[in-house]
Design an enzyme around this catalytic site. Sequence first.
Site, PDB file in Angstrom:
ATOM      1  N   LEU A  94      31.725  45.335  54.319  1.00  0.00           N
ATOM      2  CA  LEU A  94      32.030  44.009  54.853  1.00  0.00           C
ATOM      3  C   LEU A  94      33.017  43.351  53.892  1.00  0.00           C
ATOM      4  CD1 LEU A  94      28.471  42.657  55.829  1.00  0.00           C
ATOM      5  CD2 LEU A  94      30.233  43.501  57.393  1.00  0.00           C
ATOM      6  N   ASP A  95      33.925  42.549  54.431  1.00  0.00           N
ATOM      7  CA  ASP A  95      34.861  41.820  53.579  1.00  0.00           C
ATOM      8  C   ASP A  95      34.100  40.911  52.621  1.00  0.00           C
ATOM      9  OD1 ASP A  95      36.923  43.000  54.982  1.00  0.00           O
ATOM     10  OD2 ASP A  95      37.242  41.278  56.298  1.00  0.00           O
ATOM     11  N   LYS A  96      34.732  40.595  51.507  1.00  0.00           N
ATOM     12  CA  LYS A  96      34.104  39.751  50.490  1.00  0.00           C
ATOM     13  C   LYS A  96      33.576  38.448  51.080  1.00  0.00           C
ATOM     14  CE  LYS A  96      35.101  37.308  46.157  1.00  0.00           C
ATOM     15  NZ  LYS A  96      36.112  37.024  45.106  1.00  0.00           N
TER      16      LYS A  96
END
Length: 260
Positions: free
Chosen positions: A83-85
């Site tokens: 997942l993106d930051k």
Amino acid sequence: IVVLGAVELPPLRAMAEEIPLDIVYEDDDLAVINKAAGMMVHAGAGPTEEHRNRGTLVNALLHRFGKLSGVGGELRPGIVHRLDKNTSGLIVVAKNDETHRRLAAQFAAREVKKTYLALAHGWMKQDRGTIRSPISRDRVRRTRMTTGGEGGREAITHYAVQRRMDSRLGKFSLLEVQIDTGRTHQIRVHLASLRHPVVGDTLYGAPRQLQAKDGTSCSLGRNFLHAAELRFVHPRSREALSFSRGLPAELASFLAGLES
């Protein structure tokens, strides 16, 4: 000024750190984590060693579980998908190599079902739709992905409008999004390509501040994107597993503020 010689940065590495985790499910083979926004999944780019190596999900997992699968390499133990930051929500991690391989096969066969909640700027023209634009790395701004480049990889995103809001800060669409593929920044890039960027996503065109006509403004400080549901088959027991987590407090509060 000419600088000779290669830059030698400290090596990236996974290290155990005592960081709180929201563990949704755990057994001998895998764990499902509700990741907070602001946490990188594994060590990556950053100006200092502290930024590159510290505070990651992998570090927290190593402290909590001790040993994880090694299929992804020393930098990404246990990590089957990412997942993106600044995206919160559900992520599954593997504790051993066999589980990792079987989960990865499910992802490759598009058998894992992931559902996201996203708040987009503007009102979508259609109540539901599918975006099929290929995604590639932006040749000019290398931190971005784009649907306008050549040689892009297949990417499929389905969306359904849950609510349309007309607030003092503008018009917004709350979307339920499902993806058949897992390209970098896929949902963010696809929605931005329709000129409906995810709220808070300044990398893809969302304003940093939401401005009202009376002069007041507010900002979210993260992307309004949350991995709310995750469904897959357990690699060992073959049991169908389904998990869900609602919006985190900061997103729920922001949404309530818009609706009021």
